[in-house]
Design a protein around this motif. Structure first.
Motif, mmCIF file in Angstrom:
data_model
loop_
_atom_site.group_PDB
_atom_site.id
_atom_site.type_symbol
_atom_site.label_atom_id
_atom_site.label_comp_id
_atom_site.label_asym_id
_atom_site.label_seq_id
_atom_site.Cartn_x
_atom_site.Cartn_y
_atom_site.Cartn_z
ATOM 1 N N ALA A 1 0.792 -1.273 0.061
ATOM 2 C CA ALA A 1 0.040 -0.255 0.070
ATOM 3 C C ALA A 1 0.929 1.158 0.029
ATOM 4 O O ALA A 1 1.682 1.209 0.909
ATOM 5 C CB ALA A 1 -0.898 0.013 1.399
ATOM 6 N N VAL A 2 0.560 2.163 -0.814
ATOM 7 C CA VAL A 2 1.177 3.265 -1.072
ATOM 8 C C VAL A 2 0.301 4.482 -1.002
ATOM 9 O O VAL A 2 -0.365 4.629 -1.808
ATOM 10 C CB VAL A 2 2.292 3.441 -2.499
ATOM 11 C CG1 VAL A 2 2.987 4.470 -2.715
ATOM 12 C CG2 VAL A 2 3.204 2.060 -2.653
ATOM 13 N N LEU A 3 0.800 5.710 -0.279
ATOM 14 C CA LEU A 3 0.002 6.995 -0.478
ATOM 15 C C LEU A 3 0.728 7.622 -1.486
ATOM 16 O O LEU A 3 1.979 7.387 -1.738
ATOM 17 C CB LEU A 3 0.298 7.632 1.004
ATOM 18 C CG LEU A 3 -0.420 7.028 2.169
ATOM 19 C CD1 LEU A 3 -0.107 7.822 3.462
ATOM 20 C CD2 LEU A 3 -1.964 6.970 2.021
ATOM 21 N N THR A 4 -0.289 8.268 -2.488
ATOM 22 C CA THR A 4 0.027 9.178 -3.294
ATOM 23 C C THR A 4 -0.495 10.408 -3.299
ATOM 24 O O THR A 4 -1.838 10.509 -2.861
ATOM 25 C CB THR A 4 -0.404 8.735 -4.587
ATOM 26 O OG1 THR A 4 0.138 9.316 -5.646
ATOM 27 C CG2 THR A 4 -1.739 7.868 -4.783
ATOM 28 N N GLY A 5 -0.156 11.428 -3.672
ATOM 29 C CA GLY A 5 -0.747 12.831 -3.853
ATOM 30 C C GLY A 5 -1.684 12.848 -4.954
ATOM 31 O O GLY A 5 -2.445 13.825 -5.075
ATOM 32 N N ASN A 6 -1.535 11.961 -5.904
ATOM 33 C CA ASN A 6 -2.476 12.107 -7.211
ATOM 34 C C ASN A 6 -2.588 10.627 -7.708
ATOM 35 O O ASN A 6 -1.767 10.106 -8.470
ATOM 36 C CB ASN A 6 -1.744 13.039 -8.221
ATOM 37 C CG ASN A 6 -2.580 13.136 -9.523
ATOM 38 O OD1 ASN A 6 -3.039 12.057 -9.730
ATOM 39 N ND2 ASN A 6 -2.842 14.459 -9.871
ATOM 40 N N LEU A 7 -3.821 10.127 -7.522
ATOM 41 C CA LEU A 7 -4.049 8.667 -7.990
ATOM 42 C C LEU A 7 -3.964 8.441 -9.377
ATOM 43 O O LEU A 7 -3.212 7.608 -9.946
ATOM 44 C CB LEU A 7 -5.401 8.239 -7.231
ATOM 45 C CG LEU A 7 -5.668 6.841 -7.394
ATOM 46 C CD1 LEU A 7 -4.407 5.763 -6.874
ATOM 47 C CD2 LEU A 7 -7.206 6.316 -7.112
ATOM 48 N N ASP A 8 -4.506 9.478 -10.111
ATOM 49 C CA ASP A 8 -4.341 9.331 -11.254
ATOM 50 C C ASP A 8 -3.094 9.132 -12.153
ATOM 51 O O ASP A 8 -2.814 8.557 -13.040
ATOM 52 C CB ASP A 8 -5.290 10.358 -12.202
ATOM 53 C CG ASP A 8 -6.686 10.399 -11.856
ATOM 54 O OD1 ASP A 8 -7.473 9.254 -11.542
ATOM 55 O OD2 ASP A 8 -7.490 11.284 -11.518
ATOM 56 N N ARG A 9 -2.253 10.155 -11.617
ATOM 57 C CA ARG A 9 -0.772 10.258 -12.033
ATOM 58 C C ARG A 9 -0.126 9.161 -11.556
ATOM 59 O O ARG A 9 0.761 8.469 -12.526
ATOM 60 C CB ARG A 9 -0.197 11.533 -11.167
ATOM 61 C CG ARG A 9 1.298 11.685 -11.607
ATOM 62 C CD ARG A 9 2.016 12.804 -11.072
ATOM 63 N NE ARG A 9 2.018 12.340 -9.581
ATOM 64 C CZ ARG A 9 2.051 13.225 -8.241
ATOM 65 N NH1 ARG A 9 2.015 14.622 -8.731
ATOM 66 N NH2 ARG A 9 1.959 12.760 -7.175
#
Length: 150
Positions: free
Chosen positions: A11-19
């Motif tokens: 599991a990875v947190l991201t600032g922009n899921l689409d990117r």
């Protein structure tokens, strides 16, 4: 004999899921097998193998969505390593990573593995590995691979 067969997901947190999805799908051809938007967050599941997945989640305002650059100073999870299916797949993926500006293409010789590092769109340092000795003989510190000019 291990009672495990591998890692199920990371599991990875991201600032922009689409990117995030665009990068990992575009470079690695990962299929998105699930995507959901909830009132609290957005997340998806990208298949990395028959029984393994990446699970990115976008939580608005979460301070942990951008990765720290310094190895072993990144927190509990330092980095992710993905295994290429074959030496040919490794070279294809290495070329894609260089083409999109995520890596300089330098290959490290680790004995039983060869590795190329890249930075994903959130700044996470990730290792692409190809296994060159399945018995894991002669694992050693990283050394430049002589013929890895990008």
């Amino acid at each position: 004999m291990s009672l495990l067969v591998g890692v199920n997901h990371v599991a990875v947190l991201t600032g922009n899921l689409d990117r995030f999805i665009d990068f990992y799908h575009g470079v690695f051809d990962l299929d998105v097998v699930f995507s959901e938007t909830t009132p609290a967050f957005r997340h998806a599941i990208l298949r990395t193998g028959p029984h393994s997945w990446l699970h990115p989640a976008e939580v608005v305002g979460n301070p942990h969505s951008a990765a720290l650059p310094a190895m072993f100073d990144r927190g509990h999870l330092d980095h992710l390593a993905l295994t290429a299916e074959s030496p040919e797949a490794f070279e294809t993926l290495r070329a894609r990573l260089v083409a999109c500006g995520a890596s300089d293409g330098t290959v490290e010789d680790l004995g039983a593995f060869h590795a190329v590092w890249f930075t994903d769109p959130d700044g996470m340092r990730v290792e692409l590995i190809v296994i060159v000795d399945a018995e894991l003989r002669d694992v050693h510190e990283p050394r430049p691979l002589a013929d890895s000019a990008a």
